[in-house]
Enzyme design. Structure first.
Site, mmCIF file in Angstrom:
data_model
loop_
_atom_site.group_PDB
_atom_site.id
_atom_site.type_symbol
_atom_site.label_atom_id
_atom_site.label_comp_id
_atom_site.label_asym_id
_atom_site.label_seq_id
_atom_site.Cartn_x
_atom_site.Cartn_y
_atom_site.Cartn_z
ATOM 1 N N LYS A 94 20.891 -10.015 0.813
ATOM 2 C CA LYS A 94 21.825 -9.314 -0.078
ATOM 3 C C LYS A 94 21.073 -8.180 -0.727
ATOM 4 O O LYS A 94 19.965 -8.350 -1.256
ATOM 5 C CB LYS A 94 22.340 -10.305 -1.152
ATOM 6 C CG LYS A 94 23.328 -9.698 -2.122
ATOM 7 C CD LYS A 94 24.731 -9.691 -1.564
ATOM 8 C CE LYS A 94 25.682 -8.741 -2.266
ATOM 9 N NZ LYS A 94 25.688 -7.365 -1.712
ATOM 10 N N GLN A 115 14.094 -7.030 -4.340
ATOM 11 C CA GLN A 115 15.405 -7.701 -4.324
ATOM 12 C C GLN A 115 15.270 -9.218 -4.154
ATOM 13 O O GLN A 115 16.074 -9.973 -4.694
ATOM 14 C CB GLN A 115 16.248 -7.101 -3.187
ATOM 15 C CG GLN A 115 17.757 -7.315 -3.337
ATOM 16 C CD GLN A 115 18.428 -6.269 -4.210
ATOM 17 O OE1 GLN A 115 18.142 -5.100 -4.103
ATOM 18 N NE2 GLN A 115 19.326 -6.705 -5.071
ATOM 19 N N LYS A 118 14.617 -10.548 -7.686
ATOM 20 C CA LYS A 118 15.780 -10.257 -8.532
ATOM 21 C C LYS A 118 16.925 -11.213 -8.209
ATOM 22 O O LYS A 118 17.520 -11.820 -9.099
ATOM 23 C CB LYS A 118 16.226 -8.817 -8.263
ATOM 24 C CG LYS A 118 17.417 -8.361 -9.075
ATOM 25 C CD LYS A 118 18.067 -7.078 -8.541
ATOM 26 C CE LYS A 118 17.076 -5.964 -8.324
ATOM 27 N NZ LYS A 118 17.761 -4.661 -8.098
ATOM 28 N N LYS A 130 17.623 -4.871 2.039
ATOM 29 C CA LYS A 130 17.970 -3.511 1.577
ATOM 30 C C LYS A 130 18.127 -2.624 2.799
ATOM 31 O O LYS A 130 17.524 -2.894 3.844
ATOM 32 C CB LYS A 130 16.850 -2.955 0.686
ATOM 33 C CG LYS A 130 17.285 -1.837 -0.230
ATOM 34 C CD LYS A 130 17.914 -2.372 -1.500
ATOM 35 C CE LYS A 130 18.499 -1.308 -2.356
ATOM 36 N NZ LYS A 130 18.893 -1.827 -3.675
ATOM 37 N N GLY A 169 26.276 -1.089 -2.598
ATOM 38 C CA GLY A 169 25.883 0.286 -2.914
ATOM 39 C C GLY A 169 24.499 0.377 -3.547
ATOM 40 O O GLY A 169 23.894 -0.621 -3.928
ATOM 41 N N ASP A 170 24.006 1.586 -3.607
ATOM 42 C CA ASP A 170 22.780 1.941 -4.326
ATOM 43 C C ASP A 170 22.885 3.469 -4.485
ATOM 44 O O ASP A 170 23.996 4.019 -4.428
ATOM 45 C CB ASP A 170 21.522 1.522 -3.536
ATOM 46 C CG ASP A 170 20.250 1.558 -4.386
ATOM 47 O OD1 ASP A 170 19.992 0.601 -5.125
ATOM 48 O OD2 ASP A 170 19.506 2.558 -4.339
ATOM 49 N N ASN A 245 26.008 5.720 -11.378
ATOM 50 C CA ASN A 245 26.708 4.486 -11.720
ATOM 51 C C ASN A 245 25.978 3.679 -12.799
ATOM 52 O O ASN A 245 26.578 3.289 -13.811
ATOM 53 C CB ASN A 245 26.884 3.644 -10.448
ATOM 54 C CG ASN A 245 27.437 2.275 -10.744
ATOM 55 O OD1 ASN A 245 26.708 1.293 -10.876
ATOM 56 N ND2 ASN A 245 28.740 2.202 -10.916
ATOM 57 N N SER A 382 27.932 -8.827 -7.598
ATOM 58 C CA SER A 382 28.230 -8.790 -6.159
ATOM 59 C C SER A 382 28.386 -10.216 -5.630
ATOM 60 O O SER A 382 29.272 -10.497 -4.823
ATOM 61 C CB SER A 382 27.097 -8.096 -5.398
ATOM 62 O OG SER A 382 27.222 -6.697 -5.446
HETATM 63 P P1 NDP Z 1 23.780 6.929 -8.219
HETATM 64 O O1 NDP Z 1 23.690 7.585 -6.891
HETATM 65 O O2 NDP Z 1 25.121 6.576 -8.752
HETATM 66 O O3 NDP Z 1 23.047 7.805 -9.311
HETATM 67 C C1 NDP Z 1 21.707 8.151 -9.206
HETATM 68 C C2 NDP Z 1 21.351 9.045 -10.373
HETATM 69 O O4 NDP Z 1 19.944 9.220 -10.389
HETATM 70 C C3 NDP Z 1 21.945 10.430 -10.257
HETATM 71 O O5 NDP Z 1 22.147 10.952 -11.533
HETATM 72 C C4 NDP Z 1 20.868 11.189 -9.517
HETATM 73 O O6 NDP Z 1 20.891 12.600 -9.745
HETATM 74 C C5 NDP Z 1 19.620 10.600 -10.125
HETATM 75 N N1 NDP Z 1 18.534 10.665 -9.153
HETATM 76 C C6 NDP Z 1 18.513 10.149 -7.906
HETATM 77 N N2 NDP Z 1 17.367 10.430 -7.285
HETATM 78 C C7 NDP Z 1 16.658 11.138 -8.148
HETATM 79 C C8 NDP Z 1 15.379 11.727 -8.104
HETATM 80 N N3 NDP Z 1 14.606 11.644 -7.009
HETATM 81 N N4 NDP Z 1 14.951 12.388 -9.210
HETATM 82 C C9 NDP Z 1 15.729 12.463 -10.310
HETATM 83 N N5 NDP Z 1 16.951 11.932 -10.414
HETATM 84 C C10 NDP Z 1 17.399 11.286 -9.356
HETATM 85 O O7 NDP Z 1 22.857 5.629 -8.108
HETATM 86 P P2 NDP Z 1 22.860 4.324 -9.031
HETATM 87 O O8 NDP Z 1 23.213 4.667 -10.426
HETATM 88 O O9 NDP Z 1 23.629 3.275 -8.322
HETATM 89 O O10 NDP Z 1 21.329 3.878 -8.948
HETATM 90 C C11 NDP Z 1 20.349 4.301 -9.898
HETATM 91 C C12 NDP Z 1 19.165 3.357 -9.866
HETATM 92 O O11 NDP Z 1 19.586 2.031 -10.195
HETATM 93 C C13 NDP Z 1 18.461 3.230 -8.513
HETATM 94 O O12 NDP Z 1 17.086 3.004 -8.731
HETATM 95 C C14 NDP Z 1 19.085 1.976 -7.908
HETATM 96 O O13 NDP Z 1 18.240 1.391 -6.950
HETATM 97 C C15 NDP Z 1 19.210 1.129 -9.162
HETATM 98 N N6 NDP Z 1 20.181 0.027 -9.116
HETATM 99 C C16 NDP Z 1 21.488 0.237 -8.771
HETATM 100 C C17 NDP Z 1 22.379 -0.807 -8.791
HETATM 101 C C18 NDP Z 1 23.831 -0.625 -8.504
HETATM 102 O O14 NDP Z 1 24.563 -1.584 -8.632
HETATM 103 N N7 NDP Z 1 24.298 0.558 -8.164
HETATM 104 C C19 NDP Z 1 21.945 -2.180 -9.116
HETATM 105 C C20 NDP Z 1 20.569 -2.269 -9.527
HETATM 106 C C21 NDP Z 1 19.734 -1.203 -9.505
HETATM 107 P P3 NDP Z 1 21.617 13.578 -8.708
HETATM 108 O O15 NDP Z 1 23.078 13.475 -8.998
HETATM 109 O O16 NDP Z 1 21.035 14.903 -8.968
HETATM 110 O O17 NDP Z 1 21.262 13.051 -7.327
HETATM 111 O O1 2IT Z 2 19.310 -2.755 -6.475
HETATM 112 C C1 2IT Z 2 20.308 -3.480 -6.510
HETATM 113 O O2 2IT Z 2 20.262 -4.629 -6.970
HETATM 114 C C2 2IT Z 2 21.564 -2.958 -5.976
HETATM 115 N N1 2IT Z 2 21.613 -1.817 -5.537
HETATM 116 C C3 2IT Z 2 22.796 -3.832 -5.939
HETATM 117 C C4 2IT Z 2 22.793 -4.701 -4.718
HETATM 118 C C5 2IT Z 2 24.035 -5.503 -4.484
HETATM 119 O O3 2IT Z 2 24.043 -6.191 -3.460
HETATM 120 O O4 2IT Z 2 24.982 -5.479 -5.280
#
Ligand code: NDP
Ligand code: 2IT
Length: 450
Positions: A94, A115, A118, A130, A169-170, A245, A382
């Site tokens: 997952k 992961q 976590k 992943k 998603g990520d 997100n 999830s």
């Molecule tokens: P999104 O794609 O929704 O948003 C990512 C954000 O981070 C955007 O604002 C983006 O800016 C910025 N960003 C991405 N890459 C870079 C970079 N190299 N330098 C600076 N800013 C950057 O992703 P999420 O919000 O889903 O994910 C954010 C983090 O949280 C990641 O590390 C992800 O692995 C982690 N995460 C996500 C989960 C989820 O459920 N979605 C769960 C747990 C962890 P821009 O718009 O300019 O690209």
């Molecule tokens: O980093 C993370 O934990 C995620 N991007 C969410 C993974 C998931 O299966 O919901």
């Protein structure tokens, strides 16, 4: 035995580096996690005997594939797709899919490795995996995104399934992409199998509160950590990096609990708004219009925009919450954060702090909420989506949010207790690693050498 265990751990780390050259992010997480496990290994010789560390650092399998697609002008493009199925000791693989030009095997392996621990911490039956692609979704039309997702799934479908591997998603993958991926899976398999992906739209098996879950969970965890230290979020000034997100819903919950968020960023630059961020405006610009954060300063007179995103860490705050990407806080930024009097750092993104930055925060007594625990609310929800899909029913927003909160409180307790038990005090990073590891390691001993 003590010296021996330390040497064994160092050897595993060395072997990982030698066998996987150039995978810097993967080396970074392996070093960070394995080093913290030494006291557990000293107490449980079985983990050494059964070669748990050597087995853990080698993924069950890693899949790499070609993703051909055609843009709106008819030009053909080839991207690389990845799915690393890291560990299934406690349940189906997952973990999310990341679409970003920086994606390579090292990035996917570091994310997959994190992961494992976590997912174990959530208390739910999910293993670690992943995937993703070096595809850049920025500036692509909806139809281009759809064609890419269909091509990606045309290969991925044969490797996944509700009891095998469940992507989500990520970065760069949200509800829109999950919808296109699911549509193609269903067409190829001729099976509705809703539990094969999570983060789905509510119209075909998605869970209420999944969109909010990671961000809300970040705040639930940070709140518990502050409570333990006799503090709270009320009237605290907060900086949140990113504007995707995780960042958006972290800001929303922090504000609900009385904090003031003054800065956010994207990969181009950051905004500072002394009146406090209008999160609905950010959501409109980033989630709905898919524009740059610079727009915010054009629409909100109290806000200023600064080019470059590293500057966000110079903004003075009581609490900083990195929610964008890996290694966004290096030692130089960590020093500024400490100088600014910050009391806590909560990791919303995966591995946002370099190992040097982590060490510095811990030395200086800054409370550190580690990513594996702090952002686990997303994957936990999830798993709740998978449970609802299996039962073929849906819970209300309040029901899911309540379960999420309970899960986050439990994760904090496990993390805190493990840190205490193994002599790490309030080093919650070590606590999270240990609590996550023990369950997986016990399962790996019980299941035999496979
Ligand atoms: P999104 O794609 O929704 O948003 C990512 C954000 O981070 C955007 O604002 C983006 O800016 C910025 N960003 C991405 N890459 C870079 C970079 N190299 N330098 C600076 N800013 C950057 O992703 P999420 O919000 O889903 O994910 C954010 C983090 O949280 C990641 O590390 C992800 O692995 C982690 N995460 C996500 C989960 C989820 O459920 N979605 C769960 C747990 C962890 P821009 O718009 O300019 O690209
Ligand atoms: O980093 C993370 O934990 C995620 N991007 C969410 C993974 C998931 O299966 O919901």
């Amino acid at each position: 035995m003590k010296q021996n265990v330390k040497q064994i751990v160092e050897q595993v780390i060395e072997d990982v580096k030698a066998k996987n050259p150039l995978q810097e992010e993967f080396h970074q997480t392996v070093e960070e996690v394995l080093t913290s496990l030494i006291p557990v290994l000293e107490k449980n010789p079985n983990y050494i005997k059964y070669k748990i560390l050597d087995r853990l650092v080698e993924p069950d399998r890693q899949i790499m594939f070609r993703v051909p697609w055609t843009d709106d002008k008819g030009e053909i493009h080839i991207n690389r797709g990845f799915r690393v199925q890291f560990n299934s000791a406690i349940g189906p693989y997952k973990g999310g899919l990341r679409f970003h030009p920086s994606v390579n095997l090292s990035i996917i392996k570091f994310l997959g490795f994190e992961q494992i621990f976590k997912n174990s911490l959530t208390g739910l039956p999910i293993g670690g995996g992943k995937g993703g692609s070096d595809f850049n979704p920025k500036g692509k039309s909806d139809i281009e995104i759809m064609r890419f997702c269909q091509s990606f799934m045309t290969e991925l479908y044969r490797h996944i399934g509700p009891d095998v591997d469940v992507p989500a998603g990520d970065i760069g993958v949200g509800g829109r992409e999950i919808g296109y991926l699911y549509g193609q899976y269903k067409k190829i398999r001729n099976s509705t199998d809703q539990g094969v992906l999570t983060g789905k739209d509510l119209t075909f098996g998605g869970s209420l509160a999944r969109i909010q879950a990671t961000g809300y969970g970040v705040i639930y965890f940070v709140e518990e950590m502050l409570k333990e230290a006799g503090k709270d979020l009320k009237d605290k000034t907060i900086v949140v990096s990113g504007s995707g997100n995780v960042a958006i819903y972290t800001v929303k919950k922090a504000q609900e609990l009385g904090a003031k968020v003054v800065a956010m960023c994207d990969s181009d630059g950051y905004i500072f708004d002394e009146e406090g961020i209008d999160v609905e405006l950010i959501r409109q610009i980033k989630e709905v219009e898919r524009k740059r954060i610079k727009e915010y300063a054009m629409r909100k007179p109290s806000a200023k925009y600064f080019e470059g995103n590293k500057g966000i860490w110079t903004v003075k705050a009581d609490i900083v919450l990195p929610c964008a990407t890996q290694n966004e806080i290096d030692l130089e930024s960590a020093k500024i954060i400490v100088e600014n009097g910050t009391i806590a750092v909560g990791e919303g993104s995966n591995m946002p702090c370099t190992n040097e930055a982590i060490k510095y925060f811990l030395e200086k007594g800054v409370l550190l909420a580690p990513a594996k625990a702090t952002n686990a609310g997303g994957v936990a929800t999830s798993a709740l989506e998978m449970a609802q899909n299996s039962m073929r029913l849906s819970w209300t927003f309040e029901e899911v949010d309540e379960k999420l909160k309970d899960i986050m409180i439990n994760i904090f307790k496990k993390t805190r207790d493990a840190a205490k038990e193994y002599g790490y005090g309030t080093n919650y990073l070590a606590g999270a690693n240990i609590a996550g590891f023990i369950k997986v390691a016990d399962a790996m001993v019980a299941e035999g050498i496979v």
